[in-house]
Design a protein around this motif. Structure first.
Motif, PDB file in Angstrom:
ATOM      1  N   SER A  57       5.636  -2.248   0.514  1.00 21.99           N
ATOM      2  CA  SER A  57       5.077  -3.056   1.340  1.00 21.99           C
ATOM      3  C   SER A  57       3.486  -3.114   1.037  1.00 21.99           C
ATOM      4  O   SER A  57       2.842  -2.195   1.540  1.00 21.99           O
ATOM      5  N   HIS A  58       3.196  -4.391   0.452  1.00 19.98           N
ATOM      6  CA  HIS A  58       1.538  -4.609   0.103  1.00 19.98           C
ATOM      7  C   HIS A  58       1.575  -6.006   0.058  1.00 19.98           C
ATOM      8  O   HIS A  58       1.729  -6.842  -0.862  1.00 19.98           O
ATOM      9  N   CYS A  59       0.584  -6.258   0.938  1.00 28.39           N
ATOM     10  CA  CYS A  59       0.537  -7.748   1.400  1.00 28.39           C
ATOM     11  C   CYS A  59      -1.103  -8.234   1.532  1.00 28.39           C
ATOM     12  O   CYS A  59      -1.850  -7.262   1.841  1.00 28.39           O
ATOM     13  N   LEU A  60      -1.555  -9.348   1.152  1.00 31.18           N
ATOM     14  CA  LEU A  60      -2.525 -10.090   1.741  1.00 31.18           C
ATOM     15  C   LEU A  60      -2.275 -10.631   3.201  1.00 31.18           C
ATOM     16  O   LEU A  60      -1.295 -10.725   3.552  1.00 31.18           O
ATOM     17  N   ILE A  61      -3.278 -10.797   3.784  1.00 32.35           N
ATOM     18  CA  ILE A  61      -3.456 -11.174   5.552  1.00 32.35           C
ATOM     19  C   ILE A  61      -4.244 -12.306   5.266  1.00 32.35           C
ATOM     20  O   ILE A  61      -5.330 -12.375   4.773  1.00 32.35           O
ATOM     21  N   THR A  62      -3.660 -13.395   6.088  1.00 30.37           N
ATOM     22  CA  THR A  62      -4.596 -14.509   6.307  1.00 30.37           C
ATOM     23  C   THR A  62      -4.576 -15.007   7.849  1.00 30.37           C
ATOM     24  O   THR A  62      -3.692 -14.721   8.527  1.00 30.37           O
ATOM     25  N   ARG A  63      -5.384 -15.738   8.320  1.00 33.73           N
ATOM     26  CA  ARG A  63      -5.376 -16.321   9.684  1.00 33.73           C
ATOM     27  C   ARG A  63      -5.320 -15.166  10.940  1.00 33.73           C
ATOM     28  O   ARG A  63      -4.451 -15.435  11.559  1.00 33.73           O
ATOM     29  N   ALA A  64      -5.911 -14.079  10.399  1.00 32.37           N
ATOM     30  CA  ALA A  64      -5.540 -13.082  11.261  1.00 32.37           C
ATOM     31  C   ALA A  64      -6.436 -13.228  12.500  1.00 32.37           C
ATOM     32  O   ALA A  64      -7.897 -13.278  12.478  1.00 32.37           O
ATOM     33  N   GLY A  71       2.793   3.670   8.429  1.00 31.95           N
ATOM     34  CA  GLY A  71       3.379   2.848   9.112  1.00 31.95           C
ATOM     35  C   GLY A  71       2.479   1.643   9.169  1.00 31.95           C
ATOM     36  O   GLY A  71       2.160   1.139   8.066  1.00 31.95           O
ATOM     37  N   ASP A  72       2.650   0.478  10.163  1.00 36.04           N
ATOM     38  CA  ASP A  72       1.839  -0.548  10.085  1.00 36.04           C
ATOM     39  C   ASP A  72       0.372  -0.331   9.996  1.00 36.04           C
ATOM     40  O   ASP A  72      -0.212   0.280  10.901  1.00 36.04           O
ATOM     41  N   THR A  73      -0.191  -0.636   8.746  1.00 38.88           N
ATOM     42  CA  THR A  73      -1.572  -0.413   8.559  1.00 38.88           C
ATOM     43  C   THR A  73      -2.150  -1.694   7.822  1.00 38.88           C
ATOM     44  O   THR A  73      -1.627  -2.377   7.343  1.00 38.88           O
ATOM     45  N   SER A  74      -3.609  -2.015   8.509  1.00 36.07           N
ATOM     46  CA  SER A  74      -4.190  -3.269   8.185  1.00 36.07           C
ATOM     47  C   SER A  74      -5.485  -3.188   8.035  1.00 36.07           C
ATOM     48  O   SER A  74      -6.235  -2.029   8.644  1.00 36.07           O
ATOM     49  N   CYS A  90      -0.022  -3.364   5.215  1.00 39.46           N
ATOM     50  CA  CYS A  90       1.254  -2.837   4.824  1.00 39.46           C
ATOM     51  C   CYS A  90       2.050  -2.607   6.135  1.00 39.46           C
ATOM     52  O   CYS A  90       1.514  -2.284   7.010  1.00 39.46           O
ATOM     53  N   LEU A  91       3.519  -2.715   5.832  1.00 42.21           N
ATOM     54  CA  LEU A  91       4.416  -2.629   7.117  1.00 42.21           C
ATOM     55  C   LEU A  91       4.934  -1.377   7.177  1.00 42.21           C
ATOM     56  O   LEU A  91       5.781  -0.973   8.286  1.00 42.21           O
ATOM     57  N   GLU A  92       4.727  -0.303   6.123  1.00 40.75           N
ATOM     58  CA  GLU A  92       5.407   0.923   6.130  1.00 40.75           C
ATOM     59  C   GLU A  92       4.609   1.541   5.327  1.00 40.75           C
ATOM     60  O   GLU A  92       3.497   1.191   4.561  1.00 40.75           O
ATOM     61  N   ASP A  93       5.126   3.273   5.388  1.00 42.72           N
ATOM     62  CA  ASP A  93       4.010   4.202   4.638  1.00 42.72           C
ATOM     63  C   ASP A  93       4.050   3.604   2.982  1.00 42.72           C
ATOM     64  O   ASP A  93       5.012   3.285   2.686  1.00 42.72           O
ATOM     65  N   GLY A  94       2.995   3.822   2.508  1.00 46.00           N
ATOM     66  CA  GLY A  94       2.577   3.570   1.025  1.00 46.00           C
ATOM     67  C   GLY A  94       1.284   3.759   0.724  1.00 46.00           C
ATOM     68  O   GLY A  94       0.272   4.322   1.460  1.00 46.00           O
ATOM     69  N   GLU A  95       1.006   3.522  -0.594  1.00 49.17           N
ATOM     70  CA  GLU A  95      -0.224   3.737  -1.035  1.00 49.17           C
ATOM     71  C   GLU A  95      -0.701   2.493  -2.170  1.00 49.17           C
ATOM     72  O   GLU A  95       0.119   1.939  -2.998  1.00 49.17           O
ATOM     73  N   ASN A  96      -1.786   2.129  -2.112  1.00 47.05           N
ATOM     74  CA  ASN A  96      -2.289   1.064  -3.059  1.00 47.05           C
ATOM     75  C   ASN A  96      -3.632   0.869  -3.418  1.00 47.05           C
ATOM     76  O   ASN A  96      -4.575   1.612  -2.758  1.00 47.05           O
TER      77      ASN A  96
END
Length: 706
Positions: A599-606, A572-575, A685-691
């Motif tokens: 869903s595979h993202c960078l995060i900024t300004r967290a 799910g939503d994982t960060s 990631c906003l959903e299940d996945g792997e990277n």
């Protein structure tokens, strides 16, 4: 009206709380009963365990992080329970750290968090209606409230009101009365002349017919008849108010009795009060921490014995999602809390205090009495004394004195600060703290140093940083400070090639011969780490510690090191987060290989789990810039053909209100957005996945003024 010594008293209260927690933590139930504590440790007069570094504790996490509702939501209005509920969701990592995750049918905090995640907002999240009386009246209602008392000096009713709002996230009934009582006692301690006066003010804030009020009166009555035997009073509590009568896990009522017992039988003496609270058993760290706050404020710094204060060394670790905020420097925290206190009480903070709080940088001025800011030395034989001093004040303030004793050529001692911690620094895994360094390659370390040398050849100071992967020192150019005057000394932190830095400071030496050995004192009047940073994170040089991969804090998902990369299985939503919480303009680059999911993202300004931006792959053949603010909103989406199993170089530029995402060097989307002006970086990631993630490169251009 804010008292004259407000900052110093807040500092004393916070020290007192942490001394109590540290004293009581090793003898918590269920393994340690009252009888075992009595038979093994007898009359406690000092810490019962010599911690290397005291690990995170829920009793400290709450007072440090739940007040962040005042920074994030209640900035220009009254605090509401929902604001504190948001702080829970924003700073706690699900299932790990912050508080006790003992099961949602066992732990009040666990249940409340699950309620919040389900959309049951505070105060209903902690209500008897939702959770039942037994859970709602566990001890947590009073153990997380110390900061609310410190924020309202002499204003017990206001402190009680705010503490109740905060406690209502997870508690109800007597749980709320405990919050009101303890916060009121702390607030009253600023101007009280006796323990009786403090307790009376606490009672004034709760219903006369409540069970909480009845146990307080019962202890007071017993003390009146038996004023010199705290163990007899403890037995009375066991017989009439014990855990067998107030069931569940750690009910508030027996522990309230212990707190009042300790306040009365301690007779206003800080040490004896926290000792009695610990010797009485039950929830030892919670009870000793609460009364430690009260007595810290009541007696001030002068009332805290050195043998309790010195091992604390102005520092604890916490256990939130921000590894940066988890490194808690006491003088800095006290000043930040005092600034909030001025704001909440409608008074203008002194400009001098405003100027001495520099969020986002390391800034130590040693102005508070006894302050050390966590500094250490490596050779206690050659540097036997490390203490706060007013003998050589810098800019009219205090300093840190390091006495060096008969150095000859070949001798050395490091004088250093730790901006990052590893698992080896701790004795246990309690509450799984995580860390993001407070100092990075490219930043400038500066200090004001005075040398008062009595004999021997002049000492030299060699700047260094320690690479935590190799555990080797990177040595820079030595300097010889001019004796008898303040020297401005600075150096730039060198590149550590993908490893973190866990020591910064100087190596003290002297070329003195045996017949003229170097002896004297060195004073540090100011210490700062400032400026832009540029660094890499090489996952081949990181480790899995405290259930996270250094230097990150993970929220949900499974994170592992694999073949020099960070491997993520999202649930799910994982960060995952790292970096300076107050970083402004930032460029973060990483090579990401999506393996499954879209869903595979960078995060900024967290600014936490629930407040940040994401940019990256978001669905088949698309990329998006997304705002997370207790719910996701796609601000812009563009077409980009990407495939599973391929590696992509993502670069996210955050410059003021402008954001640009590059993939393999191409500008794929831009967005303007103003909600978050500073924060950490990371991956999400906003959903299940792997990277898999590798070759992380971060550049920051200073901190956002907040």
């Amino acid at each position: 009206m804010i008292p004259k010594q407000y900052v110093e008293t807040v500092y004393a209260g916070f020290i007192g709380m942490n001394i109590g927690i540290r004293l009581g933590a090793p003898i918590e139930p269920v393994a340690w009963t009252y009888e075992r504590i009595r038979d093994v440790y007898g009359d406690i007069r000092d810490y019962v365990k010599p911690y290397k570094t005291f690990a995170a504790d829920d009793d400290a996490n709450g007072p440090v992080f739940f007040i962040r509702a005042l920074y994030d939501d209640a900035t220009d209005r009254e605090l509401e329970p929902e604001d504190v509920g948001k702080a829970w969701l924003n700073y706690a990592r699900e299932g790990i750290g912050m508080f006790w995750w003992g099961g949602e049918d066992i732990s009040t905090e666990h249940r409340a968090y699950v309620n919040l995640r389900k959309g049951i907002s505070a105060p209903r999240s902690g209500s008897i209606e939702v959770n039942g009386t037994e859970m709602a009246e566990q001890i947590g209602g009073q153990i997380f409230i110390d900061s609310w008392g410190l924020l309202f000096p002499g204003r017990a009713e206001k402190a009680a009101d705010y503490a109740e709002k905060a406690a209502s996230v997870s508690h109800d009934g007597n749980g709320l009365y405990g919050a009101r009582f303890m916060a009121a006692c702390i607030a009253k301690a600023f101007d009280a002349s006796s323990m009786d006066e403090i307790i009376a003010e606490g009672l004034r804030m709760i219903p006369d017919d409540s069970t909480y009020a009845r146990v307080v009166h019962a202890v007071m009555d017993f003390h009146r008849e038996h004023p010199s035997d705290f163990r007899a009073c403890r037995q009375y509590l066991e017989d009439h108010w014990g855990y067998d009568k107030y069931t569940g896990v750690c009910h508030i009522i027996p522990n309230a009795g212990v707190c009042v017992l300790a306040l009365l039988y301690g007779e206003g003496d800080f040490a004896r009060t926290v000792e009695i609270a610990s010797m009485c058993g039950w929830d030892t760290d919670c009870n000793a921490g609460n009364v430690g706050s009260i007595l810290g404020v009541y007696g001030g710094l002068a009332g805290i014995p050195d043998h309790y204060r010195k091992p604390i060394n102005d520092f604890i670790v916490a256990s939130s999602v921000s590894g940066y905020l988890n490194l808690v420097d006491f003088p800095t925290f006290a000043k930040e809390l005092a600034l909030l206190g001025y704001r909440l009480n409608g008074e203008k903070a002194p400009q001098e205090l405003v100027q001495r709080v520099k969020q986002g940088e390391v800034y130590f001025d040693f102005d508070l009495p006894g302050s050390t800011h966590g500094f250490r030395t490596s050779n206690p034989f050659k540097t036997p004394v490390v203490r706060h001093s007013n003998q050589r004040g810098c800019d009219g303030r205090g300093s840190l004195e390091v006495v060096f004793d008969r150095l000859v050529e070949g001798d050395s001692s490091k004088i250093y600060y730790k901006p990052f911690y590893r698992r080896a620094e701790f004795n246990d895994e309690k509450y799984k703290p995580t860390f993001a360094p407070l100092a990075y390659s490219g930043q400038t370390v500066s200090a004001r140093i005075y040398v008062d040398q009595w004999e021997g050849a002049p000492v030299t100071l060699t700047p260094y940083v320690r690479n935590t992967y190799t555990q080797e020192d990177q040595i820079l150019q030595a300097v010889t400070p001019v004796g008898g005057e303040w020297n401005d000394i600075q150096f730039v932190i060198p590149d550590t090639e993908g490893a973190m830095i866990d020591e910064i400071g100087w190596i003290l030496k002297s070329p003195s011969p045996l017949l003229n050995r170097a002896i004297g004192s060195l004073f540090i009047g100011q210490f700062r780490v400032t400026g832009s940073a540029e660094y890499k994170i090489d996952f081949a040089k990181q480790a899995k510690e405290f259930a996270s991969i250094t230097p990150f804090s993970h929220h949900r998902g499974k994170w592992e090191l694999r073949d020099g990369a960070l491997h993520c299985i999202a649930e799910g939503d994982t960060s995952s987060y790292s970096g300076n919480y107050y970083a402004g303009d930032t460029v973060v680059e990483a090579t990401i290989k999506p393996i499954s999911g879209t869903s595979h993202c960078l995060i900024t300004r967290a600014q936490g789990v629930m407040r940040h931006y994401l940019a990256g792959f978001d669905g088949p053949n698309s990329v998006s810039f997304i705002k997370q603010d207790f719910g996701t909103k796609r601000l812009i989406t563009a077409r980009y053909d990407w495939e599973l199993g391929e590696e992509y170089r993502l670069k996210l530029v955050s410059e003021k209100d402008r954001f640009i995402l590059y993939i393999n060097g191409d500008n794929v989307l831009e967005c303007k957005e103003t909600a978050y002006a500073h924060g950490m970086f990371g991956f999400g990631c906003l959903e299940d996945g792997e990277n898999e993630i590798k070759d992380v490169h971060v550049r920051t251009s200073g901190q956002k003024s907040v």
